[in-house]
Design an enzyme around this catalytic site. Sequence first.
Site, PDB file in Angstrom:
ATOM      1  N   SER B  46       0.823  -1.217   0.000  1.00  0.00           N
ATOM      2  CA  SER B  46       0.000   0.000   0.000  1.00  0.00           C
ATOM      3  C   SER B  46       0.858   1.268   0.000  1.00  0.00           C
ATOM      4  O   SER B  46       1.793   1.400   0.801  1.00  0.00           O
ATOM      5  CB  SER B  46      -0.894   0.002   1.241  1.00  0.00           C
ATOM      6  OG  SER B  46      -1.724   1.140   1.244  1.00  0.00           O
ATOM      7  N   SER B  75      -1.859  -3.650  -0.417  1.00  0.00           N
ATOM      8  CA  SER B  75      -2.754  -2.625  -0.962  1.00  0.00           C
ATOM      9  C   SER B  75      -4.054  -2.542  -0.178  1.00  0.00           C
ATOM     10  O   SER B  75      -4.603  -3.570   0.236  1.00  0.00           O
ATOM     11  CB  SER B  75      -3.068  -2.978  -2.421  1.00  0.00           C
ATOM     12  OG  SER B  75      -4.183  -2.239  -2.867  1.00  0.00           O
ATOM     13  N   ASP B  77      -6.796  -2.163  -1.279  1.00  0.00           N
ATOM     14  CA  ASP B  77      -7.851  -2.829  -2.046  1.00  0.00           C
ATOM     15  C   ASP B  77      -7.711  -4.349  -2.037  1.00  0.00           C
ATOM     16  O   ASP B  77      -8.372  -5.042  -2.825  1.00  0.00           O
ATOM     17  CB  ASP B  77      -7.832  -2.305  -3.494  1.00  0.00           C
ATOM     18  CG  ASP B  77      -8.133  -0.821  -3.558  1.00  0.00           C
ATOM     19  OD1 ASP B  77      -9.236  -0.428  -3.140  1.00  0.00           O
ATOM     20  OD2 ASP B  77      -7.272  -0.044  -3.999  1.00  0.00           O
ATOM     21  N   HIS B  96      -6.542  -2.668 -10.555  1.00  0.00           N
ATOM     22  CA  HIS B  96      -7.396  -1.535 -10.188  1.00  0.00           C
ATOM     23  C   HIS B  96      -6.609  -0.254 -10.458  1.00  0.00           C
ATOM     24  O   HIS B  96      -5.462  -0.132 -10.050  1.00  0.00           O
ATOM     25  CB  HIS B  96      -7.762  -1.623  -8.706  1.00  0.00           C
ATOM     26  CG  HIS B  96      -8.495  -0.419  -8.197  1.00  0.00           C
ATOM     27  ND1 HIS B  96      -9.610   0.101  -8.825  1.00  0.00           N
ATOM     28  CD2 HIS B  96      -8.271   0.395  -7.126  1.00  0.00           C
ATOM     29  CE1 HIS B  96     -10.046   1.160  -8.154  1.00  0.00           C
ATOM     30  NE2 HIS B  96      -9.251   1.363  -7.127  1.00  0.00           N
ATOM     31  N   HIS B  98      -7.131   4.296 -11.285  1.00  0.00           N
ATOM     32  CA  HIS B  98      -8.007   5.463 -11.393  1.00  0.00           C
ATOM     33  C   HIS B  98      -7.686   6.170 -12.711  1.00  0.00           C
ATOM     34  O   HIS B  98      -7.576   7.393 -12.759  1.00  0.00           O
ATOM     35  CB  HIS B  98      -7.816   6.406 -10.198  1.00  0.00           C
ATOM     36  CG  HIS B  98      -8.374   5.888  -8.915  1.00  0.00           C
ATOM     37  ND1 HIS B  98      -9.038   6.688  -8.015  1.00  0.00           N
ATOM     38  CD2 HIS B  98      -8.394   4.643  -8.376  1.00  0.00           C
ATOM     39  CE1 HIS B  98      -9.407   5.962  -6.963  1.00  0.00           C
ATOM     40  NE2 HIS B  98      -9.024   4.725  -7.159  1.00  0.00           N
ATOM     41  N   ASP B 121     -13.370  -5.878 -30.383  1.00  0.00           N
ATOM     42  CA  ASP B 121     -12.235  -6.801 -30.388  1.00  0.00           C
ATOM     43  C   ASP B 121     -12.027  -7.419 -29.005  1.00  0.00           C
ATOM     44  O   ASP B 121     -11.345  -8.441 -28.881  1.00  0.00           O
ATOM     45  CB  ASP B 121     -10.945  -6.067 -30.786  1.00  0.00           C
ATOM     46  CG  ASP B 121     -10.843  -5.838 -32.297  1.00  0.00           C
ATOM     47  OD1 ASP B 121     -11.476  -6.588 -33.063  1.00  0.00           O
ATOM     48  OD2 ASP B 121     -10.124  -4.907 -32.709  1.00  0.00           O
ATOM     49  N   HIS B 172     -16.489   5.382  -8.345  1.00  0.00           N
ATOM     50  CA  HIS B 172     -15.150   4.998  -7.941  1.00  0.00           C
ATOM     51  C   HIS B 172     -14.230   4.922  -9.166  1.00  0.00           C
ATOM     52  O   HIS B 172     -13.776   5.967  -9.637  1.00  0.00           O
ATOM     53  CB  HIS B 172     -15.237   3.680  -7.161  1.00  0.00           C
ATOM     54  CG  HIS B 172     -13.964   3.255  -6.525  1.00  0.00           C
ATOM     55  ND1 HIS B 172     -13.880   2.239  -5.610  1.00  0.00           N
ATOM     56  CD2 HIS B 172     -12.697   3.690  -6.674  1.00  0.00           C
ATOM     57  CE1 HIS B 172     -12.638   2.077  -5.216  1.00  0.00           C
ATOM     58  NE2 HIS B 172     -11.903   2.943  -5.849  1.00  0.00           N
ATOM     59  N   TYR B 230      -6.566 -13.920 -35.216  1.00  0.00           N
ATOM     60  CA  TYR B 230      -5.698 -12.795 -34.880  1.00  0.00           C
ATOM     61  C   TYR B 230      -4.534 -13.331 -34.057  1.00  0.00           C
ATOM     62  O   TYR B 230      -4.714 -14.179 -33.188  1.00  0.00           O
ATOM     63  CB  TYR B 230      -6.458 -11.751 -34.067  1.00  0.00           C
ATOM     64  CG  TYR B 230      -5.658 -10.501 -33.792  1.00  0.00           C
ATOM     65  CD1 TYR B 230      -5.697  -9.428 -34.669  1.00  0.00           C
ATOM     66  CD2 TYR B 230      -4.851 -10.418 -32.656  1.00  0.00           C
ATOM     67  CE1 TYR B 230      -4.959  -8.277 -34.415  1.00  0.00           C
ATOM     68  CE2 TYR B 230      -4.106  -9.279 -32.400  1.00  0.00           C
ATOM     69  CZ  TYR B 230      -4.162  -8.211 -33.285  1.00  0.00           C
ATOM     70  OH  TYR B 230      -3.421  -7.079 -33.044  1.00  0.00           O
TER      71      TYR B 230
END
Lengths: 232, 232, 232, 232
Positions: B46, B75, B77, B96, B98, B121, B172, B230
Amino acid sequence: MSIYKIIREMAYEANMELPRLNLVLFTFGNVSAADRDEGVFAIKPSGVPYKDLSPEKMVIVDFEGNTVEGTLRPSSDTQTHAVLYKHWDGINGIVHTHSTYATAWAQAQMDVPIFGTTHADHLTVDVPCAPPMNDEMIKGNYEYETGFQIINHFKELGYSHHDVEMILVGNHAPFTWGKTAEKAVYNSAVLESVAQMALLTNQINPQSPKLKEALIKKHFERKHGPDSYYGQ
Amino acid sequence: MSIYKIIREMAYEANMELPRLNLVLFTFGNVSAADRDEGVFAIKPSGVPYKDLSPEKMVIVDFEGNTVEGTLRPSSDTQTHAVLYKHWDGINGIVHTHSTYATAWAQAQMDVPIFGTTHADHLTVDVPCAPPMNDEMIKGNYEYETGFQIINHFKELGYSHHDVEMILVGNHAPFTWGKTAEKAVYNSAVLESVAQMALLTNQINPQSPKLKEALIKKHFERKHGPDSYYGQ
Amino acid sequence: MSIYKIIREMAYEANMELPRLNLVLFTFGNVSAADRDEGVFAIKPSGVPYKDLSPEKMVIVDFEGNTVEGTLRPSSDTQTHAVLYKHWDGINGIVHTHSTYATAWAQAQMDVPIFGTTHADHLTVDVPCAPPMNDEMIKGNYEYETGFQIINHFKELGYSHHDVEMILVGNHAPFTWGKTAEKAVYNSAVLESVAQMALLTNQINPQSPKLKEALIKKHFERKHGPDSYYGQ
Amino acid sequence: MSIYKIIREMAYEANMELPRLNLVLFTFGNVSAADRDEGVFAIKPSGVPYKDLSPEKMVIVDFEGNTVEGTLRPSSDTQTHAVLYKHWDGINGIVHTHSTYATAWAQAQMDVPIFGTTHADHLTVDVPCAPPMNDEMIKGNYEYETGFQIINHFKELGYSHHDVEMILVGNHAPFTWGKTAEKAVYNSAVLESVAQMALLTNQINPQSPKLKEALIKKHFERKHGPDSYYGQ
């Protein structure tokens, strides 16, 4: 050796972060670092390109705004820094930039609304925008009065400078502060990011609701206060 | 030598990709890499700056969210990652961030509409935005409940986490996942690009139609499924 | 030594320009370079990261779309390139990207209006956007039909591929071409810039008039035709 | 040694700043540096990539637009530079770019409104946008007439080129100038920043008021005039 060596180096390092974080064009920004025991702060000299800066070029100024040490003229915004240091306890770093998105909100004379957790991780209210100063203040000691415009807007809102570490000055640009110059620069970068995301949020959905109270409280307390659990 | 060496290195490499791909400011993001045989994952500590990270600093956590190895705090989270690994099979990486545009859509509480082949895609539906959590969930074990908010929103939509590897959490920010931590980071970058292009598409033409079914099917099957052609 | 050495190197260099010009994320783009004497073109292999490319990895394909030399699978868009080389004389380079602003216009299914001289320096008309293909074409040989969608849209508009070297395919993304692969990449960068400026122009003034005829003619003829006086 | 060595080097250095400041794509810009004692200026050759430039490649041109020294063809905009140097005293540097935001305002045919102190630090009025030229001027000696379009628009507005060092030419792009080529480039970067912030300001608040007179006066006089106190 100057007793101001440490704040010179802190101010220098913090100033050099501004171009790295894309917060300034040319010399459009300044950072100061204070030593409250000595009652002085080190600040960027006025109009000197970032690449030509060095710790020795930082100017030492007292909280009345008088130069104490240094041969260069200090930043034209020095009086604003001095007023804030004198009247607000506990802050040891102040930053002023004209960063793109924060300045656009200041020009629009609008608070940056609290739309998400990125914002709430740092403050629990909209980023306040102080109104443009009245003509007497502008024609008088402009930079000195800018400090009071900031302080008075916080008083009117009932905000503490310990809780909210950033403001927009209407028609002008942002100021941020913190316990250290490094933290104040961090706050400037956070503000720029939050200001950009708030504009985009409004563009995606002009009826975007503000963040609910429970999320504001939760996210702020994750990073701040006795029960915080973010970081080491 | 730690039996967790491989996931430590995978988590470290994947975390370091976030600033390179301009998906994070400061420490505002985290990646984990799981070892399902051992029932653990390695995750970023963290609040540690990316430049100070190393594989050794990754924290090893089990699927109940308990730290198994490591001296740093994981972390904030971490519980969200643990819940997703525990309840969703087959994913070995979670991210995760932001990131600017994806977070703006999350703040606007809107799904990112499927406007083009870049989107198709990678997934055949709008990028879903889960509603903000209710106050009980927020005041309780917030990060743990965030994991269930994600899982429950997928259940309501009838989506499989194998088919759709990204979500926005309302107010969030985004979460993405994948078979590896590297793939999960890739998904975060794709989401940010798709989120930016969707905003621009709406600005150019507010009546932009969504992608037609035949194109969605064709592009997704070019990259996925038994007849994909692909890549190598 | 392969007789295809030169087009391999041209295709390699041109492909490597795409990330340098910020026109691609990951592998979302491809460039080919043709040798009309040999009736073949060199094209990027499918899904290979730009950092792993080399001239040797380029795949040699004929104008029917058959691989002539190379062990890797060619770009999934190879059939589109083949169709354009076969039916359009004089072009030796083709580029496909999902660059942000051009793709947003393609997703909005709108032509990029000719608002200024930057645009007129390169073409005298709006950048055309072909409509999305019909379902039969999509379900059939999709990439092959994409080539015909481009060719047919030019026929309908009465445009020559010598005069207009770029197109948007509705819901998809841009294609550009030119006398060399390098010129085709140049056109992709010009298109991205023109697409961004057109969006901004509309945001500043939704009633922005298009460029007047005399300026279109003047600027195009400065750079093209018998009386051009731009460049050496 | 050429008596033009100094302006060659000044023009070279100033031209090289354009890509560093992200003001040009490819060769879409040019800077000149004048020596008024010799009645000449050094200017970028036409269409030569920035990476291939050197001081020796700058072309020396007199104020009538005739090449005095140099083997390369001068910038296609050379006549505009010549007209401005001939008719406007005291300027020794001129820049023309197609920078993104300034060009978007020019395409929208609108002045950039003075919304904040960043703008007022450099000029006290909106950045003027000259109307597109009439057809006779365009069909005639276009670049020569562009110079007169600029001069005439300043005459109509009653502006001095000493006070206002930038203009947009409608449908085209910006021109800036200054006492040195370096200052003219600085002005181009300031204009681009001010143009971006003005667009964002309008997006945040379409009723954004312009900067009040007292702030305009204060900020301009901080940087200019007998009582200026910005810089060293």
